[in-house]
Scaffold this motif. Structure first.
Motif, mmCIF file in Angstrom:
data_model
loop_
_atom_site.group_PDB
_atom_site.id
_atom_site.type_symbol
_atom_site.label_atom_id
_atom_site.label_comp_id
_atom_site.label_asym_id
_atom_site.label_seq_id
_atom_site.Cartn_x
_atom_site.Cartn_y
_atom_site.Cartn_z
ATOM 1 N N THR A 42 0.832 -1.208 0.000
ATOM 2 C CA THR A 42 0.000 0.000 0.000
ATOM 3 C C THR A 42 0.861 1.250 0.000
ATOM 4 N N GLU A 43 1.876 1.268 0.841
ATOM 5 C CA GLU A 43 2.779 2.417 0.901
ATOM 6 C C GLU A 43 3.597 2.542 -0.386
ATOM 7 N N ALA A 44 3.981 1.400 -0.967
ATOM 8 C CA ALA A 44 4.747 1.433 -2.218
ATOM 9 C C ALA A 44 3.959 2.105 -3.328
ATOM 10 N N ALA A 45 2.640 1.974 -3.299
ATOM 11 C CA ALA A 45 1.803 2.630 -4.301
ATOM 12 C C ALA A 45 1.496 4.069 -3.918
ATOM 13 N N CYS A 46 1.171 4.299 -2.636
ATOM 14 C CA CYS A 46 0.670 5.615 -2.216
ATOM 15 C C CYS A 46 1.751 6.693 -2.178
ATOM 16 N N PHE A 47 2.939 6.366 -1.697
ATOM 17 C CA PHE A 47 3.965 7.402 -1.536
ATOM 18 C C PHE A 47 4.341 8.057 -2.867
ATOM 19 N N PRO A 48 4.642 7.284 -3.933
ATOM 20 C CA PRO A 48 4.950 7.942 -5.215
ATOM 21 C C PRO A 48 3.755 8.697 -5.802
ATOM 22 N N LEU A 49 2.541 8.152 -5.647
ATOM 23 C CA LEU A 49 1.374 8.834 -6.197
ATOM 24 C C LEU A 49 1.103 10.143 -5.470
ATOM 25 N N LEU A 50 1.293 10.174 -4.162
ATOM 26 C CA LEU A 50 1.131 11.422 -3.418
ATOM 27 C C LEU A 50 2.179 12.444 -3.834
ATOM 28 N N SER A 51 3.392 11.967 -4.089
ATOM 29 C CA SER A 51 4.446 12.875 -4.566
ATOM 30 C C SER A 51 4.086 13.441 -5.936
ATOM 31 N N ALA A 52 3.614 12.568 -6.842
ATOM 32 C CA ALA A 52 3.211 13.027 -8.174
ATOM 33 C C ALA A 52 2.026 13.982 -8.077
ATOM 34 N N MET A 53 1.116 13.710 -7.155
ATOM 35 C CA MET A 53 -0.040 14.568 -6.945
ATOM 36 C C MET A 53 0.406 15.983 -6.573
ATOM 37 N N THR A 54 1.412 16.067 -5.708
ATOM 38 C CA THR A 54 1.912 17.372 -5.271
ATOM 39 C C THR A 54 2.700 18.073 -6.376
ATOM 40 N N GLU A 55 3.614 17.335 -7.005
ATOM 41 C CA GLU A 55 4.475 17.939 -8.028
ATOM 42 C C GLU A 55 3.669 18.420 -9.227
ATOM 43 N N ASN A 56 2.661 17.657 -9.605
ATOM 44 C CA ASN A 56 1.893 17.985 -10.809
ATOM 45 C C ASN A 56 0.603 18.748 -10.509
ATOM 46 N N ARG A 57 0.379 19.038 -9.218
ATOM 47 C CA ARG A 57 -0.769 19.835 -8.778
ATOM 48 C C ARG A 57 -2.105 19.247 -9.233
ATOM 49 N N TRP A 58 -2.232 17.927 -9.051
ATOM 50 C CA TRP A 58 -3.501 17.284 -9.358
ATOM 51 C C TRP A 58 -4.577 17.815 -8.419
ATOM 52 N N GLN A 59 -5.769 18.013 -8.942
ATOM 53 C CA GLN A 59 -6.893 18.499 -8.155
ATOM 54 C C GLN A 59 -8.074 17.541 -8.291
ATOM 55 N N GLY A 60 -8.985 17.618 -7.323
ATOM 56 C CA GLY A 60 -10.141 16.741 -7.344
ATOM 57 C C GLY A 60 -9.745 15.306 -7.058
ATOM 58 N N ILE A 61 -10.644 14.371 -7.368
ATOM 59 C CA ILE A 61 -10.318 12.951 -7.172
ATOM 60 C C ILE A 61 -9.341 12.546 -8.262
ATOM 61 N N SER A 62 -8.068 12.462 -7.901
ATOM 62 C CA SER A 62 -7.039 12.112 -8.894
ATOM 63 C C SER A 62 -6.570 10.676 -8.764
ATOM 64 N N VAL A 63 -6.848 10.027 -7.609
ATOM 65 C CA VAL A 63 -6.441 8.630 -7.405
ATOM 66 C C VAL A 63 -7.638 7.838 -6.883
ATOM 67 N N LEU A 64 -7.920 6.717 -7.518
ATOM 68 C CA LEU A 64 -8.896 5.754 -7.020
ATOM 69 C C LEU A 64 -8.150 4.560 -6.447
ATOM 70 N N TYR A 65 -8.568 4.103 -5.269
ATOM 71 C CA TYR A 65 -7.968 2.928 -4.630
ATOM 72 C C TYR A 65 -9.078 1.885 -4.525
ATOM 73 N N LEU A 66 -8.993 0.816 -5.331
ATOM 74 C CA LEU A 66 -10.041 -0.192 -5.430
ATOM 75 C C LEU A 66 -9.662 -1.455 -4.670
ATOM 76 N N CYS A 67 -10.605 -1.995 -3.919
ATOM 77 C CA CYS A 67 -10.413 -3.238 -3.175
ATOM 78 C C CYS A 67 -11.559 -4.198 -3.477
ATOM 79 N N PRO A 68 -11.324 -5.509 -3.313
ATOM 80 C CA PRO A 68 -12.394 -6.470 -3.608
ATOM 81 C C PRO A 68 -13.465 -6.558 -2.533
ATOM 82 N N ILE A 69 -13.155 -6.162 -1.283
ATOM 83 C CA ILE A 69 -14.152 -6.270 -0.213
ATOM 84 C C ILE A 69 -14.181 -4.987 0.607
ATOM 85 N N LYS A 70 -15.366 -4.689 1.137
ATOM 86 C CA LYS A 70 -15.551 -3.463 1.906
ATOM 87 C C LYS A 70 -14.712 -3.472 3.181
ATOM 88 N N ALA A 71 -14.574 -4.644 3.813
ATOM 89 C CA ALA A 71 -13.827 -4.713 5.071
ATOM 90 C C ALA A 71 -12.382 -4.274 4.881
#
Length: 694
Positions: A42-71
């Motif tokens: 989870t961290e391996a995916a989130c840390f670079p995406l958060l960095s890209a989000m900041t560097e590229n100034r993404w706004q709104g819902i820019s990342v979707l995190y999908l899981c197979p179960i609600k729990a």
């Protein structure tokens, strides 16, 4: 950013996977991230995406995190949101249990990361309350957690189709990341995840550090023991006696087994909690939270606790009988050994001789470092029909000549779906008005309940009744528990407790219950195609022929294996090939090829196969009047393999089959029941005739 992360979390450094993921993810590449359970995916995916989000100034819902179960989403959202808040960003949750008030807030104040399921994403696209373009047109990346769980069934086809439609909404190619702990074909899984964009986007498999890989021919790390105790009651006695003071996670492969074992442990004074899909969300959450905060306790679960949900620091995993896949076992044993100085461990406790043999075969494969490949189910025609209807709801109208472009050319949601589209129009699921297609009355009637909620899920759930104690929902039960004729009061076993039924509301499918002193029935109808794989049944054959799994065997387990090898093996296996046996009128071809391959063989060799008896995992029943000459003639004929026969009741279990021509629905189920590769291997194997009795 790296310095801030490790200091904030108190880590000495990033995990190897997390370091390896930075460069490709920051570059916008698609990727599959592979690491054992608790390997920091989870961290391996989130840390670079958060960095890209900041560097590229993404706004709104820019990342979707999908899981197979609600729990799993519930378990992750606090962690992901904490990482987002370091950068002044926000992560929130949207799934079937999310309140409408929170959904309104998301629509008016979109977060930066949205954790959801593919079904909820579909509901955003087709729902009348959500401006899906305004909400989702800023998406830049999608993370698919436990990607193997999607890819191996119809939810994977649904996921791919929805992602292609999402790209049309966003007007851009979206970065796709898959996270997994157990997969035997990661490169093919990456190709699958890339969908219609494969070949047009860079992709990479990023793996956990393999510098400490096992020495050739050495078993994987972990303390594994195999026992045979002959009954579920003996399992309860064993758990109540052994490992006192430890925190134990017990896996069963049916809800009924979970309930019976939970009740038996509580009867013996063991603090036991339960988790399975037919318990209410509140009941499961209470159990999982109490277990996470306790010591000297047991939680009994089905695969609901297999997919990375955090239930605290475990001492031991106990497997009752055997899972059907090595991948499942790897997920389960991966729940242990996380504490410094501890090792991964699992105790297999088998209750039947057959499951003892299955467990030994599975552990033989595990010892070789083998794990199943992940393959999508073939020919998802029913989901093509679902997607055509969902797209008509999303866009309100479809161009009868342009609809196929909405999935960017992804097969089978392309022009090859034309016959299905014509059927939908012909049967009134879609209306054609001058070349524009609209939702028709048949679709409204069949799927329109509660704003087409049935159209968002690709799987079929058997009908169940809700069990209520006062206003508190305990869980859901199979209707047969309420309709079977039995003497005395009608009692249920649910949540590890006994309940007496006081009133049944047949119209609203509710059963009102009150606590009872003991007893009760636990029963659910299982869905899907049962049966073991070719590889697992072949490994079981190897065990019968003398191969030992690289694990500790108790004396009871050794005695059970000895009995298999000395009393049964001479009549069902032979080192030179398959056996053909006759005991009276019972003629069996011991293929050891798995259920699907045997079903294929039975359908293909019609001149010698018994037309009534269903095949099994290990053998095919042949005609009572079979002679050696008939057998040789059938083998020499070289007839091509055909798809297995399909019970029409199985077609009803295929979601959206009502929107298909019957012949296509039957062909879809038949293709999923077949294993032509395994059947061909069985046909090529020499057969030794043993036509006398034992």
């Amino acid at each position: 950013m790296l310095h801030h992360i490790v200091n904030t979390l108190g880590w000495p450094d990033l995990h190897p996977l997390q370091k390896a993921a930075i460069e490709p993810l920051m570059a916008g590449d698609d990727a599959i991230l592979l690491a054992p359970t608790a390997g920091g995916k989870t961290e391996a995916a989130c840390f670079p995406l958060l960095s890209a989000m900041t560097e590229n100034r993404w706004q709104g819902i820019s990342v979707l995190y999908l899981c197979p179960i609600k729990a799993l989403l519930n378990n992750l959202v606090t962690r992901v949101d904490a990482y987002a808040q370091w950068l002044g960003r926000r992560a929130v949750l949207w799934h079937g249990d999310t309140r409408e008030s929170e959904r309104r807030r998301i629509r008016s104040e979109p977060p930066d990361i949205l954790l959801t399921t593919p079904e909820s994403l579909e509901s955003m696209l087709i729902g009348v309350k959500t401006d899906h373009v305004g909400l989702l047109n800023n998406v830049r990346a999608v993370v698919v957690d436990e990607v193997h769980a999607f890819a191996s069934d119809d939810r994977g086809w649904h996921l791919l189709a929805v992602l292609e439609r999402l790209e049309r909404v966003a007007g851009r190619s979206i970065q796709r990341l898959g996270l997994s702990a157990t997969v035997g074909n990661p490169e093919q899984l990456l190709t699958w995840l890339q969908g219609a964009r494969v070949g047009n986007r860079n992709g990479r498999v990023v793996m956990h550090d393999v510098s400490a890989a096992k020495v050739a021919d050495a078993p994987p790390p972990g303390q594994v023991e195999l026992d045979y105790v002959a009954s579920l009651d003996n399992v309860a006695k064993l758990i109540a006696t052994l490992h006192r003071g430890e925190k134990r996670l017990v896996f069963c492969d049916s809800r009924r087994q979970v309930e019976q074992l939970g009740a038996a442990l509580r009867y013996r004074g063991v603090t036991a909690y339960l988790s399975h899909a037919s318990l209410s969300a509140e009941e499961r959450a209470r159990s999982e939270q109490a277990f996470a905060e306790s010591r000297d306790c047991v939680i009994i679960a089905t695969s609901t606790l297999e997919l990375g949900i955090d239930v605290g620091d475990l001492d031991r995993v106990i497997q009752v009988d055997s899972p059907g896949k090595v991948a499942s076992f790897l997920q389960r044993i991966g729940r242990t050994g996380r504490r410094e100085g501890s090792v991964r461990n699992c105790l297999f406790v088998t209750t039947r001789e057959e499951t003892m043999l299955q467990a030994a075969g599975l552990l033989l494969l595990w010892g070789r470092g083998w794990v199943e490949t992940v393959n999508a189910p073939p020919e998802p025609r029913h989901l093509v029909a679902q997607q055509l209807l969902a797209l008509a709801l999303q866009e309100h109208k479809l161009g009868s000549q342009l609809w196929h472009g909405e999935w960017n050319g992804l097969a089978p949601f392309d022009r090859s779906a034309e016959p299905i589209l014509r059927h939908l129009v012909r049967e009134g699921f879609l209306n054609d008005d001058g070349g524009l297609l609209f939702i028709g009355p048949k679709a409204e009637q069949r799927f329109g309940h509660r704003h087409f909620i049935e159209l968002t899920a690709s799987f079929t759930a058997p009908p169940q009744f809700t069990a209520l104690s006062g206003r508190t929902e305990i869980g859901r039960i199979d209707p047969s528990v309420l309709t079977e004729q039995r003497p005395g009061p009608r009692r249920l076993l649910l949540g590890g407790r006994s309940w007496q039924v006081t009133f049944i509301d047949w119209a609203r499918k509710r059963a009102f219950v009150e606590p009872a002193d003991g007893g009760g029935i636990a029963k659910w109808t299982s869905g899907g195609i049962a049966g073991l794989s070719y590889d697992l049944t072949r490994a079981m054959r190897e065990v019968l022929l003398g191969a030992d799994p690289p694990v500790s065997l108790t004396r009871r387990a050794e005695a059970c294996l000895y009995k298999w090898r000395e009393e049964e093996a001479p009549y069902i296996v032979h080192p030179a090939g398959a056996l053909l046996t006759r005991v009276g009128g019972d003629v069996r071809w011991w293929t050891w090829a798995g259920y699907r391959a045997n079903a294929t063989l039975a359908a293909s060799l019609t001149t010698v196969a018994d037309p009534v008896q269903r095949p099994t995992d290990c053998w095919v029943r042949l005609r009572e009047d079979l002679t050696p000459e008939m057998w040789r003639t059938a083998r020499a004929a070289g007839e091509p393999l055909v798809l297995p026969d399909v019970d029409r009741r199985a077609v009803r279990g295929l979601k959206f089959s009502a929107a298909l021509p019957e012949r296509l629905a039957v062909a879809t189920v038949a293709a999923r029941l077949a294993d032509c590769e395994g059947a061909s291997a069985a046909l090529a194997e020499p057969v030794r005739l043993h036509m006398g009795g034992r």
